[in-house]
Design a protein around this motif. Structure first.
Motif, PDB file in Angstrom:
ATOM      1  N   SER A  43       0.685  -1.017   0.296  1.00 41.97           N
ATOM      2  CA  SER A  43      -0.132  -0.186  -0.206  1.00 41.97           C
ATOM      3  C   SER A  43       1.211   1.331  -0.292  1.00 41.97           C
ATOM      4  O   SER A  43       1.776   1.879   1.053  1.00 41.97           O
ATOM      5  N   VAL A  44       0.628   2.388  -0.984  1.00 42.86           N
ATOM      6  CA  VAL A  44       1.588   3.498  -0.728  1.00 42.86           C
ATOM      7  C   VAL A  44       0.817   4.248   0.026  1.00 42.86           C
ATOM      8  O   VAL A  44      -0.176   4.463  -0.121  1.00 42.86           O
ATOM      9  N   GLU A  45       1.960   5.212   0.400  1.00 46.21           N
ATOM     10  CA  GLU A  45       1.596   6.855   1.558  1.00 46.21           C
ATOM     11  C   GLU A  45       2.406   7.585   1.516  1.00 46.21           C
ATOM     12  O   GLU A  45       2.281   7.292   0.349  1.00 46.21           O
ATOM     13  N   LEU A  46       1.682   8.322   1.303  1.00 43.83           N
ATOM     14  CA  LEU A  46       1.428   9.976   1.522  1.00 43.83           C
ATOM     15  C   LEU A  46       3.274  10.147   2.256  1.00 43.83           C
ATOM     16  O   LEU A  46       3.574   9.834   2.957  1.00 43.83           O
ATOM     17  N   GLY A  47       3.846  10.678   1.148  1.00 49.49           N
ATOM     18  CA  GLY A  47       4.868  10.849   2.194  1.00 49.49           C
ATOM     19  C   GLY A  47       6.432  10.177   1.510  1.00 49.49           C
ATOM     20  O   GLY A  47       7.558  10.137   1.918  1.00 49.49           O
ATOM     21  N   ALA A  48       5.613   8.393   1.044  1.00 49.14           N
ATOM     22  CA  ALA A  48       6.646   6.963   0.918  1.00 49.14           C
ATOM     23  C   ALA A  48       7.708   8.157  -0.136  1.00 49.14           C
ATOM     24  O   ALA A  48       7.431   9.215  -1.154  1.00 49.14           O
ATOM     25  N   LEU A  49       8.658   7.729   0.227  1.00 55.06           N
ATOM     26  CA  LEU A  49      10.074   7.407  -1.628  1.00 55.06           C
ATOM     27  C   LEU A  49       9.679   6.499  -1.863  1.00 55.06           C
ATOM     28  O   LEU A  49      10.290   5.383  -1.852  1.00 55.06           O
ATOM     29  N   VAL A  50       9.933   6.570  -3.361  1.00 54.91           N
ATOM     30  CA  VAL A  50       9.896   6.133  -4.803  1.00 54.91           C
ATOM     31  C   VAL A  50      11.384   5.844  -5.495  1.00 54.91           C
ATOM     32  O   VAL A  50      10.517   6.634  -6.125  1.00 54.91           O
ATOM     33  N   ARG A  51      11.955   5.035  -5.351  1.00 51.69           N
ATOM     34  CA  ARG A  51      12.629   4.922  -6.819  1.00 51.69           C
ATOM     35  C   ARG A  51      12.098   3.998  -7.743  1.00 51.69           C
ATOM     36  O   ARG A  51      11.894   2.431  -7.495  1.00 51.69           O
ATOM     37  N   VAL A  52      12.368   4.738  -8.871  1.00 50.82           N
ATOM     38  CA  VAL A  52      12.034   3.849 -10.573  1.00 50.82           C
ATOM     39  C   VAL A  52      12.486   4.188 -11.213  1.00 50.82           C
ATOM     40  O   VAL A  52      13.316   5.512 -11.546  1.00 50.82           O
ATOM     41  N   PRO A  53      13.169   3.050 -11.817  1.00 50.17           N
ATOM     42  CA  PRO A  53      13.869   2.980 -13.272  1.00 50.17           C
ATOM     43  C   PRO A  53      13.869   3.716 -14.269  1.00 50.17           C
ATOM     44  O   PRO A  53      12.022   3.844 -14.511  1.00 50.17           O
ATOM     45  N   GLU A  62       8.478  11.592  -4.629  1.00 48.97           N
ATOM     46  CA  GLU A  62       7.950  11.408  -3.471  1.00 48.97           C
ATOM     47  C   GLU A  62       6.646  11.308  -3.646  1.00 48.97           C
ATOM     48  O   GLU A  62       5.805  11.271  -4.545  1.00 48.97           O
ATOM     49  N   VAL A  63       5.663  10.789  -2.771  1.00 52.02           N
ATOM     50  CA  VAL A  63       4.213  10.515  -3.294  1.00 52.02           C
ATOM     51  C   VAL A  63       3.605  11.885  -2.410  1.00 52.02           C
ATOM     52  O   VAL A  63       3.515  11.958  -1.234  1.00 52.02           O
ATOM     53  N   LEU A  64       3.164  12.228  -3.539  1.00 54.40           N
ATOM     54  CA  LEU A  64       1.796  13.802  -3.025  1.00 54.40           C
ATOM     55  C   LEU A  64       0.611  12.921  -3.063  1.00 54.40           C
ATOM     56  O   LEU A  64      -0.304  13.957  -2.310  1.00 54.40           O
ATOM     57  N   ALA A  65       0.581  12.230  -4.261  1.00 56.17           N
ATOM     58  CA  ALA A  65      -1.471  12.365  -3.634  1.00 56.17           C
ATOM     59  C   ALA A  65      -1.795  11.113  -4.309  1.00 56.17           C
ATOM     60  O   ALA A  65      -0.194   9.956  -5.007  1.00 56.17           O
ATOM     61  N   LEU A  66      -2.558   9.456  -3.588  1.00 59.96           N
ATOM     62  CA  LEU A  66      -3.118   8.764  -4.396  1.00 59.96           C
ATOM     63  C   LEU A  66      -4.131   8.555  -5.795  1.00 59.96           C
ATOM     64  O   LEU A  66      -4.378   9.441  -5.768  1.00 59.96           O
ATOM     65  N   SER A  67      -3.772   7.950  -6.484  1.00 63.30           N
ATOM     66  CA  SER A  67      -4.863   7.410  -7.134  1.00 63.30           C
ATOM     67  C   SER A  67      -4.564   5.984  -8.008  1.00 63.30           C
ATOM     68  O   SER A  67      -2.891   5.708  -8.188  1.00 63.30           O
ATOM     69  N   ASP A  68      -5.509   5.762  -8.474  1.00 67.24           N
ATOM     70  CA  ASP A  68      -5.727   4.016  -9.073  1.00 67.24           C
ATOM     71  C   ASP A  68      -6.325   4.431 -10.406  1.00 67.24           C
ATOM     72  O   ASP A  68      -6.711   3.475 -10.854  1.00 67.24           O
ATOM     73  N   GLN A  69      -6.578   4.984 -10.840  1.00 68.21           N
ATOM     74  CA  GLN A  69      -7.260   6.031 -12.285  1.00 68.21           C
ATOM     75  C   GLN A  69      -5.815   6.309 -12.895  1.00 68.21           C
ATOM     76  O   GLN A  69      -5.065   7.504 -12.801  1.00 68.21           O
ATOM     77  N   GLU A  78       0.917  15.872 -11.080  1.00 71.14           N
ATOM     78  CA  GLU A  78       0.720  15.713  -9.949  1.00 71.14           C
ATOM     79  C   GLU A  78       0.615  14.454  -8.900  1.00 71.14           C
ATOM     80  O   GLU A  78       0.830  15.307  -7.593  1.00 71.14           O
ATOM     81  N   LEU A  79       0.891  13.069  -8.989  1.00 69.87           N
ATOM     82  CA  LEU A  79       0.731  12.569  -7.580  1.00 69.87           C
ATOM     83  C   LEU A  79       1.601  12.623  -6.597  1.00 69.87           C
ATOM     84  O   LEU A  79       2.398  11.894  -6.072  1.00 69.87           O
ATOM     85  N   TYR A  80       2.834  12.730  -8.002  1.00 68.10           N
ATOM     86  CA  TYR A  80       4.767  12.501  -6.816  1.00 68.10           C
ATOM     87  C   TYR A  80       5.432  14.092  -7.396  1.00 68.10           C
ATOM     88  O   TYR A  80       4.829  14.965  -8.474  1.00 68.10           O
TER      89      TYR A  80
END
Length: 129
Positions: A43-53, A62-69, A78-80
């Motif tokens: 589960s993704v949480e606001l403020g989490a740090l995600v490293r993506v290639p 940094e995660v700023l907002a959640l969306s599944d669409q 705007e999500l990160y």
């Protein structure tokens, strides 16, 4: 929205074209969540740090907002927010790649028949040694 799976969030944020590709990257250990390898169902949480290639680069966001669409690219941005360290590292690596490519001298033309024979002869000698 209170919780979103990591693979869904990466897909909605447009890091991957499909959820299957996001899942494959997560399971392959390419995506890190708060500094550790994560599972697809995390589960993704606001403020989490995600490293993506991303191609040759590795983005840390940094995660700023959640969306599944999945929406348009401006809405997905705007999500990160990419961290300043990540931006600086990506720019340094891009400059290093550019300089490396400039330093490589490409031949002005393709080798002719005689030059190809010499190349093959040289390669055979290297294989025999």
């Amino acid at each position: 929205m209170d919780s979103v799976r990591l693979d869904k969030w990466l897909w909605a944020a447009r890091f991957f074209k499909t959820r299957a590709l996001a899942k494959k990257a997560i399971e392959g250990g390419k995506v890190h969540y708060n500094g550790t390898r994560a599972k697809t169902s995390k589960s993704v949480e606001l403020g989490a740090l995600v490293r993506v290639p991303q191609g040759w680069d590795l983005m840390e966001v940094e995660v700023l907002a959640l969306s599944d669409q999945r929406r348009g690219a401006p809405e997905a941005r705007e999500l990160y927010r990419e961290t300043p360290e990540s931006v600086a590292r990506r720019e340094r690596e891009a400059e290093a790649r550019r300089l490396t490519n400039q330093a490589m001298q490409h031949p002005p033309r393709r080798p002719d028949k005689k030059q190809r024979r010499e190349i093959h002869r040289f390669q055979r000698q290297q294989d025999n040694e």
